[in-house]
Design a protein around this motif. Structure first.
Motif, PDB file in Angstrom:
ATOM      1  N   ASN A 106      43.309 -16.465 -37.929  1.00 44.43           N
ATOM      2  CA  ASN A 106      43.767 -17.708 -38.551  1.00 44.43           C
ATOM      3  C   ASN A 106      42.864 -18.122 -39.701  1.00 44.43           C
ATOM      4  OD1 ASN A 106      45.936 -17.995 -36.778  1.00 44.43           O
ATOM      5  ND2 ASN A 106      44.689 -19.029 -35.250  1.00 44.43           N
ATOM      6  N   ILE A 146      54.824 -23.296 -42.447  1.00 42.38           N
ATOM      7  CA  ILE A 146      53.993 -22.184 -41.983  1.00 42.38           C
ATOM      8  C   ILE A 146      52.519 -22.488 -42.231  1.00 42.38           C
ATOM      9  CG2 ILE A 146      53.387 -19.777 -42.450  1.00 42.38           C
ATOM     10  CD1 ILE A 146      56.351 -19.211 -42.817  1.00 42.38           C
ATOM     11  N   LEU A 191      51.450 -24.852 -39.597  1.00 44.58           N
ATOM     12  CA  LEU A 191      51.271 -24.169 -38.316  1.00 44.58           C
ATOM     13  C   LEU A 191      49.943 -23.419 -38.279  1.00 44.58           C
ATOM     14  CD1 LEU A 191      54.829 -22.701 -37.645  1.00 44.58           C
ATOM     15  CD2 LEU A 191      53.643 -24.422 -36.294  1.00 44.58           C
ATOM     16  N   GLU A 192      49.595 -22.779 -39.381  1.00 46.18           N
ATOM     17  CA  GLU A 192      48.319 -22.069 -39.437  1.00 46.18           C
ATOM     18  C   GLU A 192      47.156 -23.046 -39.261  1.00 46.18           C
ATOM     19  OE1 GLU A 192      48.770 -20.240 -43.211  1.00 46.18           O
ATOM     20  OE2 GLU A 192      49.902 -18.532 -42.455  1.00 46.18           O
ATOM     21  N   ALA A 214      51.488 -17.896 -36.850  1.00 51.04           N
ATOM     22  CA  ALA A 214      52.566 -18.852 -37.077  1.00 51.04           C
ATOM     23  C   ALA A 214      53.930 -18.189 -36.958  1.00 51.04           C
ATOM     24  CB  ALA A 214      52.397 -19.497 -38.458  1.00 51.04           C
TER      25      ALA A 214
END
Length: 687
Positions: free
Chosen positions: A134, A277, A280-281, A398
């Protein structure tokens, strides 16, 4: 590993739990433990705290592993579970199949302590991997954002082919979309008379440090054929491990655009998929630091395709815009609402539990079905379906999260719509199940579209010219040219039941090649592998005989290779297959030989012609006296029984010399010859 580990014991036997804790502490690790004795306590503790592992002591307890997994799922946790049981050995495999990380018997508290430490270490390594991934994704995202925001046109090029170009580059050269970039090479934007100059500049950079810039005034031209002068700056970089060249155009024209990337959807005014996205990351990074749960929701209008056909595009855009406003009201900040695609919307809700979210979504779906949407001259009512995942940092990426919510949404739709479905991991663990199904699909696609390649590695006699033998390997090629090794996909093939079909594909194609080779050399022999899936298929030997007969290949020119562990765990099927091979005059090789307490005991049941030693015995063979003694013992015992010994993974001349002194029969490895698509090894040469 962490300084102190958090363990949740689910038990009515705290004394046994204390003995396990003592075993962990004796190994130098601090423990903070909690106890749950029923489902209510289990749910409360999982909702309020995060544990490194859950230990179920079955004795006297009504709860089973299924209840533990259900509670973990309800709380959004993906925590390894250890089971301590009094069940007999024959019943413990079912506990593993149900998703346990490990199973030990009552009275084996020391073993349980070590297994818990292994589970915690495994989880710790997984979390570290996810954090690193991540962090790297975040760094890459920010770097690409900087490139996208740059006013200078910038492109990454390898051998004249574009790997990446920012918005400013595409605008500068009049390229309409990123997809259109694939139609061009670098030379298309350089004046013909200066293309040789550019190549000279690229060649000269090979002897320069990566940090050195090369600047050159050049004549460029855009996609419309218009020419202009500009300064081109060249540097070097690496993308996905591949060296490439970075080109930057420095000109006043390039400063006319800010190159800012829009993050808004034009129809709904919400954030777009790309922004979600990124969010989400960020959520995965935050979860790794805090341990807090978050939820991702995929929301869709039911029967949207029919509405669009009946009512037209304008009505569908009104519905989408209206739903965007509705969702923004229901999920205020810090939640993130975005349009994913078509009629689907994504909602990211931080720091939330299922007990709080589920009634909120039920109310959302009910209210949506009751409210009319004003279309101007008319109104319409629609229903919604939702797919939900509650997650922590244990989810790899993600994209994995989005895939899970999509599946949950599909399940809600298939149940009739107008409802919400929470993603439930399938038995055996969600990550492995998803990966296995993906491999299953890749293997099917590869067999259908000729994306499997057979490689042949010679198996050479150490003591002079002999029969030409080749071990047959397989590689799987992805649609974009990715190359996958057998260890990448064969375990998944076994678990999903496609291994037998894959074996037959490989064997059938290999025998076609062998048939052609026999026209040149009637003694050529192929070693062909059988997996557990084929071994348990009682018809495999009959099928093999039919294929051999069809291609007029003598059975004696084929050696079937089966791993020792596969034979031991499928002994009855292995005995039947060995007898069948003997009946058709084919040969058998036991692969990965030598790991059991008494390896040669297997030969009492399965009469093999060859034994191929486990490659671990070759590791550091030149200096490891224990491995040398082991190979000598195996070789002497095999020769006494009339078996030939093969040693794989021979990587250097020194190892080869040691094996020669140990009287090994046959060797293979990269030092001898790497696997190749060509049968081009000269067996008359002396090693």
């Amino acid at each position: 590993m962490t300084a102190a580990i958090e363990i949740l014991f689910v038990t009515l036997d705290p004394e046994r739990a204390e003995r396990v804790i003592s075993g962990i502490r004796m190994r130098g690790t601090a423990v903070r433990a909690r106890q749950a004795s029923d489902r209510t306590e289990l749910d409360e503790l999982l909702a309020s705290s995060r544990f490194d592992t859950v230990v179920l002591i079955e004795s006297g307890l009504d709860l089973q592993l299924e209840d533990i997994r259900s509670a973990l799922h309800q709380s959004g946790r993906q925590t390894p579970a250890i089971v301590i049981t009094s069940r007999p050995e024959t019943e413990r495999l079912a506990i593993f199949d149900a998703g346990a990380f490990g199973v030990v018997g009552c009275g084996q508290e020391e073993v349980a302590a070590m297994l818990i430490l292994k589970a915690v270490e495994y989880q710790f390594c997984c979390n570290q991997l996810h954090r690193t991934r991540n962090t790297l994704q975040e760094a890459e995202r920010r770097y690409l954002l900087l490139l996208d925001s740059s006013r200078d046109p910038i492109a990454y090029v390898q051998d004249g082919i574009y790997l990446y170009a920012n918005d400013a580059w595409r605008e500068f050269f009049q390229i309409e979309t990123p997809e259109d970039l694939a139609r061009y090479s670098l030379d298309d934007f350089i004046a013909p008379e200066q293309q040789d100059l550019l190549q000279q500049l690229l060649d000269s950079r090979r002897d320069q440090p990566d940090t050195v810039e090369t600047t050159q005034a050049m004549t460029l031209r855009d996609a419309q054929g218009r020419s202009f002068e500009a300064q081109v700056v060249l540097t070097d970089a690496t993308v996905d491990g591949e060296d490439c060249t970075v080109l930057r155009v420095a000109t006043e024209r390039s400063t006319s655009s800010t190159g800012q990337l829009s993050v808004l959807d034009p129809v709904t005014g919400l954030y777009n998929r790309r922004y979600l996205i990124r969010s989400l990351e960020d959520a995965l990074v935050t979860a790794a630091r805090s341990g807090l749960l978050f939820a991702l929701i995929d929301i869709s209008i039911d029967d949207f395709a029919s509405i669009r056909i009946e009512r037209g595009l304008s009505t569908s855009d009104i519905l989408l815009a209206d739903l965007g406003v509705f969702l923004r009201e229901r999920f205020p900040a810090p939640a993130t609402v975005a349009r994913l695609r078509g009629e689907e919307f994504g909602v990211l809700v931080p720091n939330v539990r299922r007990a709080e979210l589920e009634p909120q979504l039920d109310t959302l779906i009910r209210d949506a079905s009751e409210r009319p949407v004003n279309l101007g001259q008319d109104t319409i009512k629609v229903t919604l379906s939702c797919g939900v995942v509650i997650a922590d940092n244990s989810v790899p990426t993600a994209e994995h999260l989005l895939a899970r919510t999509t599946r949950a949404l599909e399940q809600a739709r298939s149940a009739g719509g107008n409802r919400c479905h929470f993603h439930r991991p399938e038995d055996g663990g969600p990550a492995r199940t998803e990966s296995d199904q993906a491999w299953h699909a890749r293997i099917e696609e590869a067999m259908a579209n000729d994306r499997l390649r057979l490689l042949y590695q010679p198996v050479v006699n150490l003591h002079g010219a002999d029969v030409p033998r080749f071990n047959v390997f397989v590689r799987l090629f992805g649609p974009e040219g990715q190359i996958y090794q057998p260890n990448d996909f064969l375990p998944a093939a076994e678990r999903t039941g496609i291994a037998a079909e894959l074996d037959r594909w490989i064997i059938r194609h290999a025998i076609e090649v062998l048939a052609q080779r026999l026209k040149q050399d009637p003694k050529a022999t192929f070693f062909l592998k059988l997996t557990r899936g084929s071994l348990n298929d009682g018809s495999v030997v009959v099928w093999l005989q039919e294929v051999l007969h069809q291609h007029r290949v003598p059975a004696g020119n084929v050696v079937v290779e089966i791993k020792e562990a596969t034979i031991i765990t499928n002994l009855k099927a292995a005995i039947a297959a060995a007898r069948g091979l003997k009946a058709i005059h084919s040969c058998l090789c036991i692969d990965d030989f030598g790991n059991g307490l008494n390896p040669f005991h297997i030969l009492r049941h399965v009469d093999a012609d060859y034994i191929k030693l486990d490659g671990a015995f070759v590791r550091e063979l030149v200096t490891d006296a224990n491995n040398q003694q082991a190979i000598r013992r195996f070789t002497d015992a095999a020769h006494a029984k009339g078996k030939q010994v093969i040693v794989p993974r021979v990587e250097d001349a020194a190892t080869l010399a040691v094996l020669f002194s140990l009287n090994v029969n046959l060797v293979q490895g990269y030092f001898v010859h790497p696997p190749s698509e060509q049968l081009d090894f000269d067996f008359t040469q002396v090693l």
